[in-house]
Design a protein around this motif. Structure first.
Motif, PDB file in Angstrom:
ATOM      1  N   ARG A 127     -27.672  22.441  -2.098  1.00 43.15           N
ATOM      2  CA  ARG A 127     -26.552  21.509  -1.308  1.00 43.15           C
ATOM      3  C   ARG A 127     -27.212  20.835  -0.217  1.00 43.15           C
ATOM      4  NH1 ARG A 127     -23.799  25.096   3.517  1.00 43.15           N
ATOM      5  NH2 ARG A 127     -23.465  22.958   3.935  1.00 43.15           N
ATOM      6  N   GLN A 128     -26.391  19.900   0.091  1.00 42.01           N
ATOM      7  CA  GLN A 128     -26.777  18.813   1.228  1.00 42.01           C
ATOM      8  C   GLN A 128     -26.515  19.354   2.677  1.00 42.01           C
ATOM      9  OE1 GLN A 128     -28.047  15.505   1.048  1.00 42.01           O
ATOM     10  NE2 GLN A 128     -28.408  16.113  -1.066  1.00 42.01           N
ATOM     11  N   LEU A 151     -29.741  14.051   6.737  1.00 39.14           N
ATOM     12  CA  LEU A 151     -29.435  14.795   5.585  1.00 39.14           C
ATOM     13  C   LEU A 151     -30.547  15.091   4.660  1.00 39.14           C
ATOM     14  CD1 LEU A 151     -25.928  13.234   4.424  1.00 39.14           C
ATOM     15  CD2 LEU A 151     -26.182  15.760   5.733  1.00 39.14           C
ATOM     16  N   THR A 153     -31.872  17.949   1.031  1.00 41.97           N
ATOM     17  CA  THR A 153     -31.267  18.564   0.194  1.00 41.97           C
ATOM     18  C   THR A 153     -32.061  20.001   0.087  1.00 41.97           C
ATOM     19  OG1 THR A 153     -31.226  16.687  -1.237  1.00 41.97           O
ATOM     20  CG2 THR A 153     -31.420  18.712  -2.376  1.00 41.97           C
TER      21      THR A 153
END
Length: 226
Positions: A127-128, A151, A153
C-alpha cells in the motif's frame, strides 16, 4: 343646597356600578371617556434573553449553540410576544454559514489525521503511505530518491523489499535547523558488524522545517539491503 353639592361630588347614582363586590364610578352619559396624554404609548415588550446569547454564540463561532438558541428564541417570541426575533434570525444565518464552512473542514481534518496514523507492522498487502506513518519494522518496496520524502510504497516484509525501518528518533524543542536535525537522526543509526560485512547501508530520514511546523518530530533510520 347640601343635596346639590353631593350630586356634584358623586354624580348621578346611576353612574355607580358594582365591580368585584364594590361600587366604582363610571362617567355619566354625555361625558368624554378618559384619554391619554399625547405621546403616551404602551411600553415595548421585553427582549428575549436567549436572543442575545444566540447571537453572541454565533459571533464567537459556537454555531451548534447558536442554532439551538436561535430556534428556541423564535418559539418563545411567538408564544410570549417578546422581542428578539431579528437577533434570532441573524444568529441562525451566521450559524448556518459557519456550519457549511466547518463541516467540510472537519471532514478534511479527520481524513488527514487518519492518513497519518501509524501503520501496522504485519501488512497484508502492499500500500501507499506517508513517510510519517512508518514504524520500526516497516518494509519498503522501493527507495525514493534523495530529497523530500512523502509517499512511499510499503510492502509485507515476507515479500521482496529493498529497505526496512530499523529505528526511530524522537526529537523535541524548537526548530534547530535542518543540519542539526539530520545529524541528530544520523547519530542514532548503527549497523551490526554482520550487516556491514553483508554490504548493507543506512539511510536516514529527518523531519523538514515544514514537517516540524506540522508536528513531525520523528526521524527514521532505514537499513538498505546490500
Amino acid at each position: 343646597m347640601e343635596r346639590r353639592q353631593a350630586e356634584r361630588r358623586f354624580g348621578d347614582r346611576r353612574d355607580l356600578r358594582r365591580v368585584g363586590g364594590a361600587l366604582s364610578w363610571a362617567p355619566p352619559a354625555g361625558y368624554a371617556e378618559p384619554y391619554r396624554a399625547p405621546g403616551w404609548q404602551d411600553p415595548p415588550p421585553r427582549r428575549e434573553p436567549l436572543a442575545v446569547w444566540a447571537l453572541v454564540s454565533a459571533l464567537v463561532g459556537l454555531f451548534p449553540v447558536a442554532l439551538v438558541l436561535g430556534v428556541l428564541t423564535l418559539r418563545r417570541t411567538r408564544s410570549r410576544g417578546t422581542r428578539g426575533r431579528g437577533l434570532a434570525l441573524a444568529a441562525l444565518v451566521l450559524g448556518a454559514v459557519e456550519l457549511v464552512v466547518a463541516v467540510p473542514a472537519l471532514v478534511v481534518a479527520l481524513l488527514a489525521a487518519r492518513s497519518l496514523q501509524p501503520l501496522p507492522v504485519d501488512l497484508a498487502a502492499p500500500r501507499q503511505a506517508h513517510a510519517r506513518q512508518l514504524v520500526v519494522g516497516s518494509c519498503l518496496g522501493q527507495l525514493p530518491n534523495d530529497g523530500v520524502v512523502d509517499l512511499v510504497t510499503v510492502v509485507p516484509c515476507d515479500q521482496s523489499h529493498v529497505a526496512q525501518v530499523v529505528s526511530t528518533t524522537q526529537l523535541s524543542g524548537s526548530w534547530p535547523g535542518q543540519r542539526a536535525v539530520d545529524g541528530a537522526v544520523a547519530d542514532t543509526c548503527r549497523l551490526t558488524q554482520a550487516q556491514v560485512q553483508a554490504g548493507d547501508r543506512l539511510v536516514t530520514w529527518a523531519p523538514t522545517r515544514s514537517g516540524w511546523r506540522q508536528g513531525d518530530r520523528t526521524g527514521l533510520c532505514l537499513r538498505v539491503d546490500g
